[in-house]
Design a protein around this motif. Structure first.
Motif, PDB file in Angstrom:
ATOM      1  N   PHE A  38       0.818  -1.221   0.000  1.00 22.28           N
ATOM      2  CA  PHE A  38       0.000   0.000   0.000  1.00 22.28           C
ATOM      3  C   PHE A  38       0.852   1.272   0.000  1.00 22.28           C
ATOM      4  N   ARG A  39       2.123   1.094  -0.279  1.00 20.15           N
ATOM      5  CA  ARG A  39       3.059   2.232  -0.361  1.00 20.15           C
ATOM      6  C   ARG A  39       2.993   3.095   0.905  1.00 20.15           C
ATOM      7  N   ALA A  40       2.936   2.384   2.038  1.00 17.99           N
ATOM      8  CA  ALA A  40       2.893   3.076   3.335  1.00 17.99           C
ATOM      9  C   ALA A  40       4.259   2.919   4.001  1.00 17.99           C
ATOM     10  N   PRO A  41       4.582   3.823   4.908  1.00 16.67           N
ATOM     11  CA  PRO A  41       5.876   3.701   5.599  1.00 16.67           C
ATOM     12  C   PRO A  41       5.926   2.433   6.454  1.00 16.67           C
ATOM     13  N   SER A  42       7.108   1.844   6.550  1.00 19.31           N
ATOM     14  CA  SER A  42       7.248   0.602   7.336  1.00 19.31           C
ATOM     15  C   SER A  42       8.329   0.770   8.402  1.00 19.31           C
ATOM     16  N   ASN A  43       8.315   1.928   9.020  1.00 21.85           N
ATOM     17  CA  ASN A  43       9.263   2.167  10.102  1.00 21.85           C
ATOM     18  C   ASN A  43       8.630   1.769  11.432  1.00 21.85           C
ATOM     19  N   GLY A  44       9.466   1.381  12.350  1.00 21.19           N
ATOM     20  CA  GLY A  44       8.974   1.015  13.677  1.00 21.19           C
ATOM     21  C   GLY A  44       8.588  -0.435  13.754  1.00 21.19           C
ATOM     22  N   ALA A  75       5.939  -3.782  14.274  1.00 21.89           N
ATOM     23  CA  ALA A  75       4.806  -4.249  13.476  1.00 21.89           C
ATOM     24  C   ALA A  75       3.519  -3.542  13.879  1.00 21.89           C
ATOM     25  N   TYR A  76       3.316  -3.352  15.191  1.00 20.36           N
ATOM     26  CA  TYR A  76       2.070  -2.732  15.662  1.00 20.36           C
ATOM     27  C   TYR A  76       1.911  -1.329  15.085  1.00 20.36           C
ATOM     28  N   ASN A  77       2.987  -0.553  15.191  1.00 19.96           N
ATOM     29  CA  ASN A  77       2.894   0.834  14.712  1.00 19.96           C
ATOM     30  C   ASN A  77       2.693   0.906  13.203  1.00 19.96           C
ATOM     31  N   ILE A  78       3.334  -0.020  12.499  1.00 16.09           N
ATOM     32  CA  ILE A  78       3.140  -0.034  11.046  1.00 16.09           C
ATOM     33  C   ILE A  78       1.677  -0.333  10.725  1.00 16.09           C
ATOM     34  N   GLU A  79       1.137  -1.344  11.432  1.00 15.16           N
ATOM     35  CA  GLU A  79      -0.255  -1.727  11.162  1.00 15.16           C
ATOM     36  C   GLU A  79      -1.215  -0.608  11.566  1.00 15.16           C
ATOM     37  N   LYS A  80      -0.917   0.010  12.720  1.00 14.72           N
ATOM     38  CA  LYS A  80      -1.778   1.106  13.183  1.00 14.72           C
ATOM     39  C   LYS A  80      -1.778   2.244  12.145  1.00 14.72           C
ATOM     40  N   GLU A  81      -0.596   2.504  11.632  1.00 15.98           N
ATOM     41  CA  GLU A  81      -0.483   3.555  10.611  1.00 15.98           C
ATOM     42  C   GLU A  81      -1.320   3.208   9.364  1.00 15.98           C
ATOM     43  N   LEU A  82      -1.305   1.911   9.025  1.00 15.00           N
ATOM     44  CA  LEU A  82      -2.059   1.471   7.845  1.00 15.00           C
ATOM     45  C   LEU A  82      -3.570   1.592   8.059  1.00 15.00           C
ATOM     46  N   LEU A  83      -4.003   1.296   9.286  1.00 15.92           N
ATOM     47  CA  LEU A  83      -5.446   1.235   9.529  1.00 15.92           C
ATOM     48  C   LEU A  83      -6.043   2.580   9.912  1.00 15.92           C
ATOM     49  N   ASP A  84      -5.202   3.501  10.363  1.00 17.56           N
ATOM     50  CA  ASP A  84      -5.724   4.818  10.728  1.00 17.56           C
ATOM     51  C   ASP A  84      -6.345   5.489   9.503  1.00 17.56           C
ATOM     52  N   GLY A  85      -7.480   6.144   9.728  1.00 15.24           N
ATOM     53  CA  GLY A  85      -8.141   6.855   8.625  1.00 15.24           C
ATOM     54  C   GLY A  85      -8.995   5.953   7.763  1.00 15.24           C
ATOM     55  N   PHE A  86      -9.134   4.703   8.169  1.00 14.40           N
ATOM     56  CA  PHE A  86     -10.028   3.750   7.494  1.00 14.40           C
ATOM     57  C   PHE A  86      -9.692   3.598   6.013  1.00 14.40           C
ATOM     58  N   ARG A  87      -8.433   3.755   5.680  1.00 14.25           N
ATOM     59  CA  ARG A  87      -8.053   3.514   4.288  1.00 14.25           C
ATOM     60  C   ARG A  87      -8.181   2.029   3.979  1.00 14.25           C
ATOM     61  N   ILE A  88      -7.803   1.216   4.972  1.00 14.12           N
ATOM     62  CA  ILE A  88      -7.946  -0.237   4.831  1.00 14.12           C
ATOM     63  C   ILE A  88      -8.845  -0.708   5.965  1.00 14.12           C
ATOM     64  N   ILE A  89      -9.847  -1.494   5.626  1.00 11.54           N
ATOM     65  CA  ILE A  89     -10.752  -2.021   6.656  1.00 11.54           C
ATOM     66  C   ILE A  89     -10.679  -3.546   6.598  1.00 11.54           C
ATOM     67  N   PRO A  90      -9.924  -4.176   7.521  1.00  9.01           N
ATOM     68  CA  PRO A  90      -9.859  -5.646   7.537  1.00  9.01           C
ATOM     69  C   PRO A  90     -11.218  -6.232   7.919  1.00  9.01           C
TER      70      PRO A  90
END
Lengths: 422, 582
Positions: free
Chosen positions: A359-365, A367-382
């Motif tokens: 998803f061309r998202a940052p992968s720093n930090g 796993a939790y922070n990366i996932e939180k960053e991905l899910l914030d803003g409801f861009r991805i809804i598992p």
């Protein structure tokens, strides 16, 4: 009376004898899968739906020093133990009795590995398929230590494995495994019914049907995540959250998924990450109605995939309850897509890192922070974590769910009823 | 437009009109008979549709009966009796039943009408059914209803059955298969209108469904059958007559059935008739023209000859005659024309003769009158001389002297009178040269200047000469003489006071000269006779002045006109050409 008693004893003994059939060597197992293996590069792991299966196939040929068990813990595999220096910069993995490769050569033990990472990271990296022990010979053939070696390979179509006679864990029961790749679920079912395949993948909707026919079903640990992915440039956050609030995961899980897999609000399953429970979801139609501002959202999904189609139709109905119109569209440019995301390995960091890259998202930090960053803003809804479901014919023995739950194929332990070595 | 052209036009239009009338009548009669046949065919199709609908309804009902006795439905019914009933395993059951029974729509409902399983919209499980008409009780007969699907609404024949506490809805779509089952005759078809974007036929979706919108709206609004014609494209054959029948369930319009008949054959036939008519009319016009030409040639030739003869006579050719070629009315007309011409010629000769006699009489009268005036003093003078010689010889010389003077004066008068008549008789030919008409006017006015104020007169002159010097080809002496006569005439008309208007102007052909007075004017009869030689309205004069003016103008190729009214004076207008024709 005595005669009758003996007769009963004889019958029970016969049944026990049959049920306690001993493993047999020989035979060729025919497997079919949707996955497509176009090369033998273990580093080419991706998040496409068949990536996990591809790793499972190659794990029969190339082994790692350590591996994840069914609980997500690192356990020995090729290595029986490991040591490191005080600064964790140099690691030594002690192999099990110098395993012999498919080329007849052995690996030296202890096996060195550079450190400069956290000990957990070093071990997780060592468990990743890309860290498998591979030797490239002068004739460009690849030699691993797995229970099977590659005999024939038609990229994308067919892979034939034969037993590694000197496997360190003992010779596999099977003489060979024929894996046909890129087969649709319908083709696999047809081949199985025609007796052309011994193990196939089945859709969730076929669980009930296959229970009534000969054979048995086995389930892997979750190997993919079904999720909604928004085009954040086209759909505002309010509308994305509104859609998320309309989703009735429980109903979809109990009816459409027939209670298979698990509903989720996290990308990485709980058994891998350990933190998935911190991501929660609730259905709130009142709030969704207040948030919805977008009149229509283009919604795309793979129409040839029956499961995705039924989930998508249900999502459309759920959204319509809040006045959100999801209109079916095609292509990658739709406002909203329903996708399957593969979890290529049991390493949470590696898995989420690959998803972030997807998803061309940052992968720093971590796993939790990366996932939180991905899910914030409801861009991805598992939505759901789903297992792969296999249906094996009656003659396939030793194909165990316990191994599959740890995302491993135990084909070295599988044998065929009635098989004979030539 | 000539008589011949008119005759040709009338005959051609008559033929074309008759052909058009026949063509139109035939077209209308054929159209009406075809429409009657089409109406009957469409009615038959509607009747067949109703029968097929009943048949399919019975089939749906039979299938529904089979469904409620199937083991799967019985299992669902049994599951519903459990307090913790789990219907999830039955998600695919409706689809399985639909496939087994060959139904398009099957839904299995809980008693509260929430969906357990839906064959056509699996994702709607748990939602309330939205196409079961809630007030309908489970019934044996099928009914029409709209079934919502993910792709849009469908019209279906549905029935409801119960299996224990659960409800089974079974329905079959009215789709292209159903429409194809209606064995429509050649050129006929049935369409099912669901909405303005979706109209299906036996071949699938209909293109341009919006063209049916008006008819469908009329049918749904009135809830009665409506007929109309649809033109699908610009192609004249692509026309179809429809009978639109609303499909009703209670008061709800579910769709509209269109029973259509192609008008292609009818349009082709009408077009053929039209073209045949046009060809026949064209041929008729051509034939009519030829016949008319031949006829009019025979009829109008004598008439044309008559017209030519009349024109020749009008042009002065009194010898013109018309050839008599028949004894019919036209021949009689030609004979009469020739006779009339002869009569006219004789009449003209008689008139000329009479005019000559009259002119001579007038000349004799005028001459006698003119000569009588000097002769009478002469006679008196001579008689006076004779008496003086006899009675008073001593005074004879004195008398003789006076008498001879008087006699000479009277003889001079006689000479003058004779000179005027002689001048008129010997009017010389004009000697043409380029003349400025304004100069001529100025010269004449100078000559007459003394007379304008003589004998207590007060005549004003209003000369309005053109700015440009108009040069014309003329004899300045004769032109001056003519203008002088007109001025003299004006002075005679204004014995005491008045205004003499003289204007010159340029005309297209040359120049115009007008001379007006403010005298008593002339009557119409006087105007008519004014240019007649020896005619005069005055007590003195020879009556030759205006005759000389007219002669001069005529010799110059010009024209003189007179306008006058009693009490308003007279105006003489002379138009002269710039160049005289050689």
């Amino acid at each position: 009376m005595r005669l009758i008693r003996f007769s009963w004893i004889a019958a029970v003994s016969a049944v026990l004898a049959v049920s306690a059939e001993r493993p047999r060597y020989g035979g060729e197992l025919r497997m079919e899968t949707r996955a497509v293996l176009r090369n033998l590069d273990l580093a080419a792991t991706t998040t496409d739906p068949e990536a996990a299966t591809r790793n499972l196939i190659l794990s029969q040929v190339f082994e790692t020093l350590v591996k994840f068990d069914g609980s997500g813990l690192i356990v020995p595999n090729l290595a029986s133990s490991w040591t490191h220096d005080v600064s964790h910069n140099r690691w030594l993995f002690h192999l099990k009795s110098a395993p012999m490769g498919h080329d007849g050569a052995t690996w030296e033990t202890p096996f060195p590995m550079p450190g400069q990472r956290s000990p957990l990271r070093v071990l997780r990296d060592a468990a990743n398929p890309s860290a498998a022990l591979i030797r490239k010979n002068t004739d460009d053939t690849l030699a691993g230590t797995g229970p099977f070696r590659i005999a024939e390979f038609e990229p994308g179509k067919r892979l034939r494995l034969v037993a590694h006679e000197n496997y360190w864990g003992g010779r596999p029961y099977l003489d060979a495994i024929e894996i046909r790749m890129g087969r649709t679920l319908r083709e696999q079912a047809t081949d199985f019914d025609a007796g052309l395949a011994d193990i196939i993948e089945i859709p969730i909707s076929d669980i009930r049907r296959t229970r009534s026919i000969a054979g048995h079903n086995t389930f892997t640990a979750p190997m993919e995540t079904i999720a909604l992915v928004f085009d954040a440039n086209k759909v505002p956050p309010n509308a994305r959250e509104a859609v998320a609030l309309t989703l009735d995961r429980a109903s979809m899980h109990s009816v459409l998924l027939q209670k298979q897999g698990e509903p989720t609000a996290a990308l990485i399953p709980q058994w891998i990450s350990g933190y998935a429970f911190t991501f929660t979801s609730t259905r709130d139609l009142i709030k969704a109605r207040k948030l919805q501002q977008t009149t229509a959202i283009e919604f795309a999904f793979e129409r040839q995939d029956p499961l995705l189609r039924s989930i998508a139709e249900r999502i459309t109905l759920n959204a319509s309850e809040a006045g959100i119109k999801l209109s079916t569209a095609a292509g990658q440019s739709a406002d909203l897509r329903l996708v399957r995301l593969a979890l290529p390995c049991a390493d949470p960091y590696e898995s989420i890192r690959q998803l972030a890259a997807l998803f061309r998202a940052p992968s720093n930090g971590d796993a939790y922070n990366i996932e939180k960053e991905l899910l914030d803003g409801f861009r991805i809804i598992p939505l759901f974590h789903l297992p792969v479901i296999y249906h094996a014919s009656q003659k396939v023995r030793g194909w165990q769910s316990t191994q599959l739950k740890a995302r491993q194929w135990n084909l070295a332990d599988v044998w065929l009823s009635g098989a004979r070595r030539p | 437009m000539t008589f011949r052209t008119r005759l040709l036009l009338i005959s051609s239009l008559t033929i074309a009109g008759v052909v058009a009338l026949v063509t139109g009548t035939v077209s209308i009669l054929i159209r009406r008979s075809l429409e009657t046949v089409d109406t009957q065919r469409r009615s038959a199709m509607i009747e067949q549709f109703r029968r097929s609908l009943n048949g399919q309804g019975e089939e749906v009902a039979r299938k529904a009966e089979r469904a409620i006795t199937s083991p799967a439905i019985l299992r669902i019914a049994a599951e519903s009796a459990r307090p913790d009933a789990d219907f999830a395993p039955f998600l695919d059951e409706a689809k399985a039943q639909a496939e087994t029974l060959g139904l398009d729509f099957v839904e299995i409902l809980k008693p509260d009408h929430s969906i357990i399983s839906s064959a056509h919209w699996q994702a709607r499980y748990g939602y309330p059914n939205n196409w079961l008409i809630s007030h309908l009780e489970p019934q044996k007969s099928a009914f029409l209803t709209r079934v919502p699907t993910p792709e849009g609404d469908a019209v279906a024949l549905a029935t409801i059955r119960t299996a224990g506490p659960i409800l089974i809805l079974a329905a079959d779509r009215l789709d292209k298969d159903f429409l194809s089952s209606l064995s429509a005759g050649p050129g006929m078809r049935a369409l099912l209108w669901l909405n303005e974007n979706e109209v299906i036929s036996a071949q699938g979706k209909v293109e341009n469904p919006k063209l049916l919108l008006t008819l469908a709206t009329q049918a749904t609004t009135s809830r009665e059958s409506v007929s109309g014609t649809i033109h699908w494209s610009n192609e004249y054959r692509d026309k179809e007559a429809f009978l639109a029948i609303p499909l009703l369930q209670d008061s709800t319009v579910l769709g509209v059935l269109f029973a259509g008949t192609s008008l292609a054959e009818q349009m082709t036939l009408e077009r053929s008739i039209l073209w045949t008519g046009i060809l026949a009319a064209t041929a008729g016009i051509i034939l009519g023209s030829l016949m008319g030409w031949w006829t009019t040639e025979r009829v109008t030739k004598p008439v044309t000859q008559l017209a030519k003869g009349a024109a020749a006579i009008a042009a002065g050719d009194w010898t013109a005659r018309v050839e008599v070629t028949s004894k019919d009315e036209i021949g009689q007309l030609a004979l009469s024309f020739n006779h009339m011409t002869i009569q006219l010629l004789e009449q003209r000769d008689r008139t000329i003769q009479a005019e000559r006699v009259a002119a001579w009489r007038e000349l004799a009268r005028r001459l006698a009158h003119e000569l009588k005036n000097p002769l009478f003093p002469l006679q008196l003078t001579i008689e006076n001389m004779q008496r003086a010689r006899q009675s008073h010889p001593e005074q004879f010389d004195e008398v003789f002297q006076e008498s001879t003077t008087t006699m000479l004066h009277e003889l001079q008068n006689l000479k003058t009178i004779i000179g005027r008549f002689s001048d008129f008789a010997k009017m010389p030919k004009p000697q043409f040269e380029q003349v400025d008409i304004n100069e001529v006017v100025r010269h004449v006015l100078n000559l007459f200047q003394p007379q304008l104020q003589a004998n207590g007169r007060n005549i004003k002159v209003d000369a309005n000469l053109s700015d440009s010097s108009e040069r014309i080809s003329a004899d300045p002496e004769q032109l001056g003489r003519a203008l002088g006569n007109l001025v003299l005439n004006a002075l005679d008309a204004m014995p005491q006071t008045g205004t003499l208007h003289i204007t010159t102007s340029k005309t297209n052909e040359g120049a115009r000269l007008t001379v007006s007075d403010t005298g008593q004017g002339l009557s119409a009869e006087e105007c008519e006779r004014l240019f007649t030689p020896y005619y005069t309205t005055k007590h003195h004069g020879t009556g030759l002045g205006l005759a000389i003016v007219q002669s001069v103008v005529s010799d110059h190729g010009g024209k003189i006109t007179l306008t006058s009214a009693q009490g308003e004076g007279s105006t003489f207008t002379i138009d002269l050409p710039a160049k005289r024709d050689s």
